[in-house]
Motif scaffolding. Structure first.
Motif, mmCIF file in Angstrom:
data_model
loop_
_atom_site.group_PDB
_atom_site.id
_atom_site.type_symbol
_atom_site.label_atom_id
_atom_site.label_comp_id
_atom_site.label_asym_id
_atom_site.label_seq_id
_atom_site.Cartn_x
_atom_site.Cartn_y
_atom_site.Cartn_z
ATOM 1 N N LEU A 27 -38.745 -28.063 -24.520
ATOM 2 C CA LEU A 27 -37.562 -27.960 -23.666
ATOM 3 C C LEU A 27 -37.618 -29.043 -22.590
ATOM 4 N N PRO A 28 -36.676 -29.967 -22.558
ATOM 5 C CA PRO A 28 -36.661 -30.960 -21.481
ATOM 6 C C PRO A 28 -36.375 -30.297 -20.134
ATOM 7 N N TRP A 29 -36.949 -30.847 -19.079
ATOM 8 C CA TRP A 29 -36.806 -30.207 -17.782
ATOM 9 C C TRP A 29 -36.839 -31.235 -16.665
ATOM 10 N N LYS A 30 -36.274 -30.832 -15.525
ATOM 11 C CA LYS A 30 -36.262 -31.662 -14.329
ATOM 12 C C LYS A 30 -37.275 -31.098 -13.337
ATOM 13 N N SER A 31 -37.996 -31.988 -12.690
ATOM 14 C CA SER A 31 -39.107 -31.627 -11.814
ATOM 15 C C SER A 31 -38.743 -31.861 -10.358
ATOM 16 N N VAL A 32 -38.714 -30.777 -9.571
ATOM 17 C CA VAL A 32 -38.534 -30.870 -8.126
ATOM 18 C C VAL A 32 -39.856 -30.484 -7.465
ATOM 19 N N ILE A 33 -40.477 -31.406 -6.774
ATOM 20 C CA ILE A 33 -41.746 -31.133 -6.107
ATOM 21 C C ILE A 33 -41.461 -30.480 -4.756
ATOM 22 N N ILE A 34 -42.101 -29.340 -4.526
ATOM 23 C CA ILE A 34 -41.874 -28.570 -3.306
ATOM 24 C C ILE A 34 -43.150 -28.545 -2.468
ATOM 25 N N PRO A 41 -37.650 -25.035 3.270
ATOM 26 C CA PRO A 41 -36.227 -24.743 3.498
ATOM 27 C C PRO A 41 -35.370 -24.878 2.251
ATOM 28 N N ASP A 42 -35.701 -25.816 1.370
ATOM 29 C CA ASP A 42 -34.868 -25.999 0.181
ATOM 30 C C ASP A 42 -35.102 -24.896 -0.843
ATOM 31 N N VAL A 43 -36.331 -24.409 -0.943
ATOM 32 C CA VAL A 43 -36.612 -23.282 -1.834
ATOM 33 C C VAL A 43 -35.910 -22.028 -1.329
ATOM 34 N N VAL A 44 -36.051 -21.764 -0.044
ATOM 35 C CA VAL A 44 -35.471 -20.551 0.537
ATOM 36 C C VAL A 44 -33.940 -20.598 0.490
ATOM 37 N N THR A 47 -33.457 -19.145 -2.973
ATOM 38 C CA THR A 47 -33.965 -17.789 -3.256
ATOM 39 C C THR A 47 -33.587 -16.767 -2.195
ATOM 40 N N GLY A 48 -33.298 -17.224 -0.987
ATOM 41 C CA GLY A 48 -32.995 -16.293 0.095
ATOM 42 C C GLY A 48 -34.211 -15.727 0.783
ATOM 43 N N GLY A 49 -35.404 -16.177 0.442
ATOM 44 C CA GLY A 49 -36.608 -15.679 1.112
ATOM 45 C C GLY A 49 -37.856 -15.818 0.261
ATOM 46 N N TYR A 50 -37.742 -15.546 -1.011
ATOM 47 C CA TYR A 50 -38.876 -15.688 -1.937
ATOM 48 C C TYR A 50 -39.414 -17.100 -1.847
ATOM 49 N N ARG A 51 -40.777 -17.232 -1.739
ATOM 50 C CA ARG A 51 -41.331 -18.568 -1.544
ATOM 51 C C ARG A 51 -42.528 -18.875 -2.439
ATOM 52 N N ASP A 292 -25.287 -19.183 0.059
ATOM 53 C CA ASP A 292 -25.989 -20.090 0.970
ATOM 54 C C ASP A 292 -25.022 -21.185 1.366
ATOM 55 N N GLU A 293 -25.092 -21.624 2.610
ATOM 56 C CA GLU A 293 -24.125 -22.614 3.089
ATOM 57 C C GLU A 293 -24.245 -23.949 2.359
ATOM 58 N N ARG A 294 -25.421 -24.246 1.836
ATOM 59 C CA ARG A 294 -25.597 -25.497 1.080
ATOM 60 C C ARG A 294 -25.480 -25.299 -0.420
ATOM 61 N N ALA A 295 -26.061 -24.213 -0.927
ATOM 62 C CA ALA A 295 -26.151 -24.019 -2.381
ATOM 63 C C ALA A 295 -25.006 -23.204 -2.954
ATOM 64 N N GLY A 296 -24.198 -22.572 -2.097
ATOM 65 C CA GLY A 296 -23.063 -21.807 -2.593
ATOM 66 C C GLY A 296 -23.454 -20.436 -3.115
ATOM 67 N N LEU A 297 -22.641 -19.901 -4.041
ATOM 68 C CA LEU A 297 -22.868 -18.581 -4.613
ATOM 69 C C LEU A 297 -23.998 -18.667 -5.644
ATOM 70 N N LEU A 298 -24.970 -17.770 -5.503
ATOM 71 C CA LEU A 298 -26.154 -17.786 -6.357
ATOM 72 C C LEU A 298 -26.429 -16.400 -6.898
#
Length: 315
Positions: A27-34, A41-44, A47-51, A292-298
């Motif tokens: 499965l091809p995938w995109k990698s975001v390093i956190i 802040p970008d993970v939360v 997810t809304g809190g899960y880290r 989320d104000e940046r990510a929209g409806l999730l």
């Protein structure tokens, strides 16, 4: 199929579990390093809190915990399967043991002073301190093995894994299953990240040979991606409909109706809650709808096992 975006960091053992499965399923995938520690802040935002790490994103759907991520990848690409018949129940139980017992035993061994010194040998002292404080915050109330006790248990577990390899190239047969991927990643951390301690593996050469076979699977086709790009993908997407047959069966164990404001959090490690509207509570998972104000409806998805559901009292 919408692109798969994995939020992870290179030395995360649970991320290695998913990276290998992506490779196994081609499965091809995109990698975001956190970041390895908070703040994230970008993970939360997603997810809304899960880290905890990793998190899988498909458009505006966010999947938390590798147990659930494995099921999602199996649904998207059923072959080669992670759960071959007739041993699906055994495979899942062994994987759960690996993620919750073998993992913590190995990490208690790996994070003894020699291991920690190697993990942070090229980093400033404040990075090691930040890591220790971050993991303390994630494991409040958890019982932790001392390194000497962990070493004794780890050696026993390695011998038992070796016994499982007497007749097969993988733990339960001729091909890897979910148990192989779950048992591999804690050992991978010992071998790769705290190699100064990897001599513990030498007494079980069959395990080392199996680890070589697992490592040879590789990570498949990966493309680098930024957190900003991933959040933009979420904002431009609409969460997928809950169309699976089980997604439409409400299994109420709490007396909390769908549409309620709730929190979901880990039972032990990683207690930070995610909050939203409960839109699914099935036999296998919970789904929260949140904005989320940046990510929209999730839609944020969690497995039932290992997580707690709580109603949020009205303000």
């Amino acid at each position: 199929m919408t692109e798969l975006i994995l939020h992870h960091y290179p030395t995360s053992p649970f991320s290695e579990k998913i990276r290998l499965i992506l490779g196994y399923k081609n499965l091809p995938w995109k990698s975001v390093i956190i970041p390895m520690v908070m703040p994230k802040p970008d993970v939360v935002a997603l997810t809304g809190g899960y880290r905890k790490t990793p998190v899988l994103q498909i458009g505006a759907d966010i999947y938390c915990d590798t147990a659930l991520i494995c099921d999602v990848l199996e649904h998207l690409q059923p072959t080669p399967t992670l759960y071959p018949a007739p041993g699906k129940g055994l495979e899942r139980i062994l994987a759960h043991w690996a993620d919750n017992t073998l993992f913590w035993t190995s990490m208690a061994f790996n994070t003894q002073p020699k291991g920690m010194a190697q993990m942070f040998e090229n980093a400033p002292p404040e990075m090691a301190r930040a890591f220790i404080e971050d993991r303390k915050a994630m494991s409040v109330g958890m019982a932790r093995l001392r390194p000497a006790d962990a070493a004794a248990a780890y050696k026993s577990y390695l011998r038992r894994l070796s016994d499982m390899l007497d007749d097969w190239p993988f733990l339960l047969g001729d091909a890897p299953c979910i148990a192989d991927f779950a048992m591999y990643h804690p050992l991978w951390f010992t071998r790769v990240r705290t190699s100064v301690l990897a001599g513990i593996l030498d007494a079980t050469p069959a395990v080392l040979e199996w680890m070589d076979r697992m490592a040879a699977i590789g990570h498949g086709s990966m493309e680098k991606f930024s957190a900003a790009e991933a959040i933009a993908v979420a904002a431009a997407s609409t969460p997928a409909p809950l169309h699976d047959a089980h997604d439409n069966v409400f299994q109420d164990e709490h007396g909390i109706p769908l549409g309620s404001r709730v929190q979901v959090c880990g039972e032990s490690f990683g207690p930070e809650p995610s909050e939203g509207e409960l839109i699914a509570a099935t036999r296998m998972h919970y789904t929260l709808s949140r904005s989320d104000e940046r990510a929209g409806l999730l839609h944020v998805h969690f497995p039932r096992i290992g997580y707690q559901l709580k109603a949020v009292a009205p303000a």
